[in-house]
Write a protein that holds these residues in place. Structure first.
Motif, PDB file in Angstrom:
ATOM      1  N   PHE A  48      -4.114 -14.294 -24.800  1.00 50.60           N
ATOM      2  CA  PHE A  48      -4.303 -12.859 -25.023  1.00 50.60           C
ATOM      3  C   PHE A  48      -3.549 -12.389 -26.263  1.00 50.60           C
ATOM      4  O   PHE A  48      -4.023 -11.519 -26.991  1.00 50.60           O
ATOM      5  CB  PHE A  48      -3.843 -12.060 -23.798  1.00 50.60           C
ATOM      6  N   LEU A  49      -2.384 -12.982 -26.500  1.00 58.37           N
ATOM      7  CA  LEU A  49      -1.604 -12.570 -27.667  1.00 58.37           C
ATOM      8  C   LEU A  49      -2.351 -12.910 -28.958  1.00 58.37           C
ATOM      9  O   LEU A  49      -2.464 -12.079 -29.864  1.00 58.37           O
ATOM     10  CB  LEU A  49      -0.245 -13.267 -27.638  1.00 58.37           C
ATOM     11  N   LEU A  50      -2.897 -14.115 -29.013  1.00 63.21           N
ATOM     12  CA  LEU A  50      -3.626 -14.512 -30.216  1.00 63.21           C
ATOM     13  C   LEU A  50      -4.857 -13.638 -30.407  1.00 63.21           C
ATOM     14  O   LEU A  50      -5.152 -13.180 -31.512  1.00 63.21           O
ATOM     15  CB  LEU A  50      -4.042 -15.983 -30.124  1.00 63.21           C
ATOM     16  N   ALA A  51      -5.564 -13.382 -29.293  1.00 62.27           N
ATOM     17  CA  ALA A  51      -6.793 -12.597 -29.407  1.00 62.27           C
ATOM     18  C   ALA A  51      -6.475 -11.187 -29.894  1.00 62.27           C
ATOM     19  O   ALA A  51      -7.122 -10.660 -30.807  1.00 62.27           O
ATOM     20  CB  ALA A  51      -7.498 -12.558 -28.060  1.00 62.27           C
ATOM     21  N   THR A  52      -5.446 -10.567 -29.306  1.00 66.05           N
ATOM     22  CA  THR A  52      -5.139  -9.192 -29.686  1.00 66.05           C
ATOM     23  C   THR A  52      -4.649  -9.118 -31.126  1.00 66.05           C
ATOM     24  O   THR A  52      -5.021  -8.216 -31.879  1.00 66.05           O
ATOM     25  CB  THR A  52      -4.076  -8.607 -28.739  1.00 66.05           C
ATOM     26  N   THR A  53      -3.813 -10.080 -31.513  1.00 67.98           N
ATOM     27  CA  THR A  53      -3.316 -10.057 -32.891  1.00 67.98           C
ATOM     28  C   THR A  53      -4.466 -10.218 -33.881  1.00 67.98           C
ATOM     29  O   THR A  53      -4.538  -9.511 -34.894  1.00 67.98           O
ATOM     30  CB  THR A  53      -2.285 -11.175 -33.106  1.00 67.98           C
ATOM     31  N   ALA A  54      -5.381 -11.145 -33.567  1.00 59.87           N
ATOM     32  CA  ALA A  54      -6.517 -11.342 -34.472  1.00 59.87           C
ATOM     33  C   ALA A  54      -7.340 -10.059 -34.559  1.00 59.87           C
ATOM     34  O   ALA A  54      -7.770  -9.661 -35.645  1.00 59.87           O
ATOM     35  CB  ALA A  54      -7.375 -12.497 -33.973  1.00 59.87           C
ATOM     36  N   ALA A  55      -7.526  -9.385 -33.395  1.00 59.34           N
ATOM     37  CA  ALA A  55      -8.306  -8.147 -33.421  1.00 59.34           C
ATOM     38  C   ALA A  55      -7.587  -7.090 -34.266  1.00 59.34           C
ATOM     39  O   ALA A  55      -8.202  -6.408 -35.080  1.00 59.34           O
ATOM     40  CB  ALA A  55      -8.515  -7.641 -31.998  1.00 59.34           C
ATOM     41  N   PHE A  56      -6.267  -6.990 -34.086  1.00 55.49           N
ATOM     42  CA  PHE A  56      -5.517  -5.974 -34.837  1.00 55.49           C
ATOM     43  C   PHE A  56      -5.520  -6.285 -36.331  1.00 55.49           C
ATOM     44  O   PHE A  56      -5.364  -5.390 -37.154  1.00 55.49           O
ATOM     45  CB  PHE A  56      -4.074  -5.886 -34.322  1.00 55.49           C
ATOM     46  N   SER A  57      -5.668  -7.562 -36.669  1.00 55.16           N
ATOM     47  CA  SER A  57      -5.696  -7.894 -38.098  1.00 55.16           C
ATOM     48  C   SER A  57      -6.910  -7.235 -38.756  1.00 55.16           C
ATOM     49  O   SER A  57      -6.920  -7.024 -39.966  1.00 55.16           O
ATOM     50  CB  SER A  57      -5.719  -9.403 -38.304  1.00 55.16           C
ATOM     51  N   GLY A  58      -7.937  -6.919 -37.932  1.00 59.17           N
ATOM     52  CA  GLY A  58      -9.104  -6.222 -38.476  1.00 59.17           C
ATOM     53  C   GLY A  58      -8.728  -4.864 -39.047  1.00 59.17           C
ATOM     54  O   GLY A  58      -9.268  -4.443 -40.071  1.00 59.17           O
ATOM     55  N   ALA A  59      -7.785  -4.181 -38.399  1.00 59.20           N
ATOM     56  CA  ALA A  59      -7.360  -2.871 -38.900  1.00 59.20           C
ATOM     57  C   ALA A  59      -6.693  -3.019 -40.256  1.00 59.20           C
ATOM     58  O   ALA A  59      -6.907  -2.218 -41.171  1.00 59.20           O
ATOM     59  CB  ALA A  59      -6.403  -2.223 -37.901  1.00 59.20           C
TER      60      ALA A  59
END
Lengths: 302, 648
Positions: A48-59
């Protein structure tokens, strides 16, 4: 110059996964399956940490493009066969540097970074197949900043200004008759017009100089090796026109070569093309003007 | 001369790959992690000078690796063979990676290797390590995919910052994601390096345990915790003996039940043992869910314990039972070759009538003959019981338990040996009792008047040794050092307690967070419907929330330059007098035009323009202050002429 400007705002940016991002997603899926299979809490956490960080990198990626201004500027023309260049001025309005920007149209692209408050003219090389107008491609600005997992892409930027593909210059083409007579006369006077300028005299040959400039007559006469020196533009005038027969593209190629040669030699040259008359002149501006006419010429009226 | 392909990988990536493989090192054969690290060193130091190995060499290496794994494990399926193979493949991949895509794949391999480490060692330290690894992995991804991007510091800041922002959301996902126990593939991660109790007791079999500081289990008492001398965690009941070795006998269906007031519930976090025994205080009232109360009042479950296991129990003080004929016979069975001196001793001790009196007399025998406790007992000879009782008269718990049980049987009292843990150490920080391997213990249970009673002969003979636990038994060497380094010991113990409390919380909330506990937690938070569908919906909602956050924060308009904002305010003031800068006008051009139109405003306008140019283009922040003060003073009014002309 028409200049459609696009300021990249919140509605003009799109997020897509890159190929690496898809691999990343597949890896996360594998991690999740392993976590579920082993009921392993830390593994769930990692996933979950990797997924959320990758998603936030979109911002972060979106902010990397947000606010950039794209302004069309005049494209760079070139001869048919060489790529022309469509050009866009990209303006960074604020104090944040922008990284990993890519302006792309199909496979053609240009990669660059922008410092704080920097603006830069970015050129997209675009192949030319036929003489004439090259319709501008649809451009997109994109970047995979910061981690290369997501690509932020701008809305299409539709350029308005077509680029010109000049005729491909013929390998060699003699200058028209009037000029050829001049040359013949020059020969008679022991002068030669070679590289754009008047003959000013002879100088002793030094190793490395072009053999084309050697005064062979003098050498044959046993007077030693001398090279011919030329200087300054000529005031000679020449009118260039399409040859009366042959295929149009071939004749335009010849005419193109003549324009280039005349300009290189510093002659004053005029262009007669169908109903068009461009009075004799010289200089880069005149040259571009002539080439532009050649590029756009379509009626075989002569 | 550089080899033609660009062979230098970012150092961060190399370090990252080492970090990915290192946690696996203790659990895999040395040659597998060794090969991976060798490949890593080769990639880092040799390849930049010599170039990548030829394709033929790489193929040979791959075949060699597969052969080694197959020869050693006879398979490549399963955690250890599979991960050994995988780790070596990562090494080989390093020897052929060149393009950016290859490097991204390497980072992804790193995640998988790290996952392997988490499967083997789900410890809090590993949790911290994982956080650090994740940060480094994003820095590596940034270096690979944005080679011309920002400076290293900025990359780290970005990566750590994003991780910090992601943590709370990831935690919510962790809490809410439906914990479905799927069994896609079943295999047993072998807990390595743990000794653990065994169901066989022979002289010296506990010795290795008494030197191990590893935590066996942690107990959290909801009520008052029982005093140390009542904390007997039973694991195995041994009934069959040949005088030297004790083993579990045949299983009889247990009859009878424990009675008396139930204690407050207590929870045990059991570290993986690889077997199915769940130690419990005597006498367990009921088996927890997923386990059963087996013969001998042992708590067991069907599958081996591969992860930290959490279970809650209550204890009752009395165990009533009726022994069947077979059971009684088994609990009275004596070794076939029993030393006649033992029989004689038993007859003498059994002269008293009641079984209770016999117990007291037998324990008294140990006291009267000055039996002592030692961790290094002398050799007991061919019959260890006789050797212990009549010659050595010193030994440790298993000698006492074994000898006492045999004596009781010889006296006609049914008796059995129990193996488990005793005592443990209370952690005031975490509020739990930590039981380590060195708390391993054996004692006896005797059947008297319809009840099983626990008798610990070691406690009678050497209460102090038990009280201080295995750590004290470690010997004089430790004691001498303790005096000199008292402060160090204190610090270590102090930090040890904190670390231990953290470990308990981690085991409680991370390692053993399963569907049941998820349900319980969400109910406690007031969520009534916690079906899987509801949880799945919650996770989807969370994912949408993440998308919304990304969209919203990604589209936040960048803060405009403060100088520019001040200049905009100046322009608005000018607009009131019809002198707003035109879009194409630079500040200096505007000043020139405006000064002609309104010479009266010229001094302030040129000061403001100069300050703006200094702040914005010359990068002099102090000019910003000037700009603001002058801007406040700037109150342009329409000129008299303008007023005149406007009036009709």
């Amino acid at each position: 110059m028409s200049a459609p400007a696009q300021i990249l705002g919140r509605r003009s940016l799109f997020l897509l996964p890159t190929r690496g991002g898809l691999f990343f997603g597949a890896t996360l899926l594998a991690l999740l399956l392993a976590a579920m299979n082993y009921g392993n809490g830390p593994a769930y956490g990692l996933t979950f940490l990797l997924a959320t960080t990758a998603a936030f990198s979109g911002a972060v990626g979106q902010r990397n493009l947000l606010g950039l201004g794209l302004h069309e500027t005049l494209p760079r023309a070139d001869f048919t066969g060489s790529p022309v260049g469509f050009r866009v001025v990209v303006v960074n309005p604020d104090g944040r540097a922008r990284y990993g920007l890519m302006l792309a149209a199909g496979a053609a692209h240009a990669a660059f970074d922008l410092g704080a408050h920097e603006q830069r003219t970015v050129e997209i090389p675009w192949p030319t197949g036929r003489r004439g107008r090259v319709a501008p491609p649809v451009l997109r600005l994109s970047s995979t900043y910061p981690f290369g997992l997501l690509r932020v892409r701008s809305r299409k930027l539709v350029l308005e200004e077509a680029a010109l593909a000049y005729p491909r210059p013929a390998a060699r083409a003699p200058l028209p008759a009037g000029q050829a007579e001049d040359e013949a006369r020059a020969h008679e006077r022991g002068r030669e017009v070679v590289a754009g300028g008047d003959f000013v005299g002879l100088a002793p040959f030094r190793a490395g100089e072009s053999p084309r400039h050697i005064h062979w007559k003098a050498a044959a006469a046993g007077r030693g090796l001398f090279v011919k020196r030329f200087a300054g533009p000529s005031d000679e005038e020449v009118w260039l026109a399409l040859a009366p027969t042959g295929d149009l593209e071939g004749r335009l190629s010849i005419l193109c070569r003549q324009v280039l040669d005349a300009e290189r030699r510093g002659l004053r040259y005029g262009l007669r093309l169908g109903p068009l008359r461009l009075p004799p002149a010289r200089g880069p501006w005149h040259r571009e003007h002539c080439l532009e006419r050649l590029a756009l010429f379509d009626g075989d009226a002569s | 001369m550089r080899p033609s392909p660009g062979h230098a990988l970012p150092a961060t990536l190399l370090i990252l790959m080492a970090l990915a493989c290192l946690p696996l090192a203790p659990f895999l054969p040395w040659w597998s992690t060794g090969l991976a690290l060798t490949a890593l060193a080769w990639r880092g130091f040799v390849v930049p000078r010599r170039g990548l190995p030829a394709q033929g060499v790489r193929w040979l290496l791959a075949i060699a690796v597969a052969t080694i794994v197959f020869l050693r494990f006879h398979t490549v399926v399963g955690e250890r063979p599979g991960l050994s193979f995988f780790v070596m493949l990562v090494g080989l991949k390093l020897l052929e990676s060149d393009s950016a895509r290859d490097q991204v794949v390497l980072v992804l391999f790193g995640y998988l290797a790290l996952m392997g480490g988490l499967l083997f060692a789900p410890t809090p330290l590993m949790g911290l390590y994982t956080l650090g690894f994740a940060a480094a992995s994003f820095v590596a991804l940034s270096l690979i995919t944005q080679p011309s991007g920002p400076a290293m510091r900025a990359r780290w800041r970005l990566s750590v910052g994003l991780l910090a922002q992601a943590l709370p959301v990831a935690f919510l996902g962790y809490l809410l994601f439906p914990r479905i126990a799927i069994g896609l593939w079943h295999s047993v991660p072998v807990p390595v390096g743990r000794t653990g109790l065994t169901s066989v007791l022979r002289p010296g079999s506990l010795e290795a345990l008494l030197r191990s500081r590893q935590v066996a289990l942690r107990a959290l008492f909801q009520g008052p915790k029982p005093p140390k001398d009542r904390r007997y965690f039973r694991a195995y009941v041994l009934t069959a003996t040949n005088g030297r070795t004790w083993r579990a006998g045949p299983l009889w269906h247990a009859r009878g039940h424990s009675v008396g007031p139930a204690s407050a519930p207590y929870t045990i976090l059991l570290n993986p043992t690889g077997n199915s025994v769940m130690p419990a205080l005597d006498w367990p009232a009921r088996a927890p869910r997923g386990a059963e109360l087996a013969d001998g009042d042992l708590v067991r479950r069907a599958h081996p314990i591969e992860h930290v296991l959490r279970y809650t129990l209550t204890a009752r003080p009395i165990r009533r039972a009726r022994l069947g004929a077979h059971e009684r016979a088994q609990d009275l069975a004596l070794p076939r070759s029993l030393d006649p001196r033992i029989r004689a001793l038993a007859r003498r001790l059994a002269s008293h009538r009641g079984p209770l009196a016999r117990i007291h007399r037998t324990l008294g025998y140990f006291v009267r003959h000055h039996f002592t406790y030692t961790l290094t007992p002398p050799p007991m000879g061919r019959d260890p019981t006789a050797g212990f009782l009549f010659r050595a008269r010193s030994g440790y718990c298993e000698d006492y338990a074994s000898a006492f049980a045999i004596l009781m049987r010889a006296e006609g009292v049914p008796a059995r040996v129990v193996v488990g843990y005793f005592g443990g150490e209370f952690n005031p920080v975490g509020g739990d009792v930590i039981v380590r391997e060195w708390d391993a213990h054996s004692w006896t249970e005797v059947f008297v008047r319809g009840r099983w009673r626990r008798i610990d002969p070691t406690a009678v003979v050497a209460p102090a040794s038990l009280w201080h636990g295995g750590s004290a038994a470690l010997g004089a060497h430790g004691a001498a050092r303790a005096g000199r380094y008292a402060w160090w010991r204190f610090t270590r113990v102090h930090w040890g307690l904190w670390l231990d409390a953290a470990t308990t919380a981690w085991d409680n909330w991370v390692v053993d967070y399963n569907a049941r506990r998820q349900d319980a937690l969400l109910r406690r938070l007031g969520w009534r419907h916690t079906g899987r569908a509801a949880l799945a919906a919650a996770v989807v909602a969370l994912a949408l929330l993440v998308v919304a956050i990304v969209r919203a924060s990604g589209a936040r308009a960048p803060r405009r330059d403060p100088a520019r904002r001040a200049y905009d305010a100046y322009a608005r003031k000018l607009a009131r007098v019809g002198l707003a800068p035109r879009p194409w006008e630079g500040p200096k051009d505007h000043l020139a035009r405006a000064s002609v139109a309104r010479p009266d405003l010229e001094p302030l306008m040129s000061a403001i323009t100069a300050a703006y140019v200094a702040a914005r283009y010359d990068g002099r922040p102090e000019a910003l202050k000037t700009l603001r003060t002058q801007l406040r003073a700037f109150r342009p009014r329409r000129s008299g002429l303008a007023r005149l002309t406007r009036k009709p």
